[in-house]
Scaffold this motif. Structure first.
Motif, mmCIF file in Angstrom:
data_model
loop_
_atom_site.group_PDB
_atom_site.id
_atom_site.type_symbol
_atom_site.label_atom_id
_atom_site.label_comp_id
_atom_site.label_asym_id
_atom_site.label_seq_id
_atom_site.Cartn_x
_atom_site.Cartn_y
_atom_site.Cartn_z
ATOM 1 N N ALA B 201 0.782 -1.192 -0.059
ATOM 2 C CA ALA B 201 -0.031 -0.011 -0.008
ATOM 3 C C ALA B 201 0.955 1.222 -0.057
ATOM 4 O O ALA B 201 0.759 2.253 -0.300
ATOM 5 N N VAL B 204 1.660 2.534 -3.531
ATOM 6 C CA VAL B 204 0.387 2.898 -4.213
ATOM 7 C C VAL B 204 -0.237 3.957 -3.832
ATOM 8 O O VAL B 204 -0.597 4.923 -4.284
ATOM 9 N N SER B 205 -0.155 4.276 -2.437
ATOM 10 C CA SER B 205 -0.787 5.587 -1.786
ATOM 11 C C SER B 205 0.120 6.727 -2.188
ATOM 12 O O SER B 205 -0.218 7.874 -2.433
ATOM 13 N N PHE B 208 -0.738 7.573 -5.947
ATOM 14 C CA PHE B 208 -2.060 7.946 -6.270
ATOM 15 C C PHE B 208 -2.268 9.083 -5.519
ATOM 16 O O PHE B 208 -2.940 10.114 -5.966
#
Lengths: 95, 305
Positions: B201, B204-205, B208
């Motif tokens: 995560a 990805v975080s 994004f």
């Protein structure tokens, strides 16, 4: 018939994008709390204003993440999903 | 340092080099603008689209593209390289050029930031963090010139986040693969899937967050622009021919909003990306396990001798 199906599909995609942006409520409340506490901390100890501010901005940026996930889902629903779903619909009809 | 050769900053050679470096800063951006003008399709109304695709190649898995975001980020890299060379041109111990002060200020601030946030072990990581921050900030600010921000493309930010992820993993494995594997099952074994998702995560975080902030600014700017165009067409359409066609209400307001959405948001996201890189990398080192491993190796080396 096809026009009706397309209309329902596009309308529901728009509704879905709007619902996805409900995710914006959470970060708003969270960041408001963070800034309120940061203001209290600066009021109590004005000498560590720069530290508190930089920590607060970091925290706000991290709290923003969930809202941005909602935003990305909404943008995908508006700009990417109509093309994909139209293709699926056309395949199902057989055109 | 008494015999140091002080460069003659008035000489023709020094000046010509300066001009060449300034051209190196400006020309890539101009080339990007020309490419954008040549490749933009003529369209009407609000136009929210991703990066333009300049060329497409056949490749085994999926077609390879050369898109606007790649070209723009390479232009930004060349431009930043030219800026660095320009700021350090004529570097001496006595600072004959004013630009040396700016260069020293940047280096000092960056090293202080890295030392404060990453600790002494990572004290020499200043250039890497400064490179990430500079590339990210200038990539976001390039949209002030009407170009597509490379950071508004998820592939670009994902590339950076994967680079950071590899570094994080490299430091997590320092304590030994087995210790890392055991660490996934803490505090209780049920948490293993969540810990595993948590590992993935992070990049990805990071990707994004950066992409979403820049893209949302671009989308809101485009929407406000189109709304003001429609408003001025309906309100001021009665004016004589040329004035009636011009979207007069678009003057002013988008520029003020752009200060927040483009300048503040872009610079802030660059800072946050660099900050998260620093915190994630410096927080990934398992000091206890690593020190134990080093002690054991030291004892083995001693007993072998």
């Amino acid at each position: 018939m096809l026009e009706l199906a397309m209309g329902i599909m596009l309308g529901l995609l728009g509704l879905g994008a709007g619902c996805a942006m409900i995710a914006g409520i959470g970060p708003g409340i969270g960041e408001g709390n963070a800034v309120a506490k940061a203001c209290e901390a600066i009021g109590r100890q004005p000498e560590c204003k720069s530290d508190v501010t930089s920590t607060m901005i970091m925290g706000c940026a991290i709290a923003e993440t969930t809202g941005l996930y909602g935003l990305i889902v909404a943008i995908l629903l508006i700009f990417v999903a109509p093309g994909t779903f139209t293709g699926i619909l056309m395949n199902a009809i057989g055109k | 340092m008494t015999d140091e050769r002080v460069p003659d900053i008035k000489s023709t050679r020094f000046r010509l080099t300066d001009y060449a470096l300034i051209a190196m800063m400006i020309l890539p951006i101009l080339a990007c603008i020309v490419l954008k003008v040549l490749f933009t399709p003529a369209s009407e109304g609000v136009h929210i689209a991703g990066a333009l695709v300049f060329a497409e190649f056949e490749a085994p898995l999926m077609n390879a593209y050369i898109s606007e975001s790649q070209v723009n980020s390479w232009a930004v890299m060349i431009s930043i390289f030219g800026l660095c060379l320009y700021l350090t041109h004529g570097l001496t111990a006595k600072a004959v050029c004013k630009r040396q002060l700016a260069a020293e200020w940047i280096v000092e601030k960056c090293e202080k930031l890295v030392r404060d946030n990453m600790g002494g072990f990572f004290a020499e990581w200043g250039p890497f963090i400064a490179a990430i921050m500079g590339l990210s900030a200038f990539s976001s600010l390039i949209c002030l010139l009407g170009l597509f921000s490379p950071t508004g493309d998820v592939n670009v930010t994902f590339g950076w986040a994967i680079l950071v992820f590899i570094l994080i993993m490299h430091f997590k494995f320092r304590g030994g693969l087995w210790n890392y594997f055991i660490g996934l099952f803490k505090p209780i074994p049920v948490f293993a899937p969540m810990n595993l998702i948590g590992e993935f995560a992070t990049p990805v975080s990071m990707a994004f967050r950066h992409y979403g902030n820049i893209l949302s600014g671009a989308v809101i700017s485009a929407l406000i622009g189109s709304a003001l165009t429609g408003l001025s067409n309906s309100l001021l359409g009665w004016l004589p021919s040329v004035l009636g066609d011009m979207p007069l209400l678009r003057v002013g307001l988008p520029a003020i909003l752009s200060i927040y959405f483009d300048v503040f948001s872009g610079v802030m996201q660059a800072f946050i990306f660099a900050m998260l890189t620093m915190l994630n990398i410096s927080g990934a080192v398992p000091w206890d396990d690593w020190n134990k491993k080093r002690e054991r190796r030291g004892k083995e080396a001693l007993s072998a001798n």
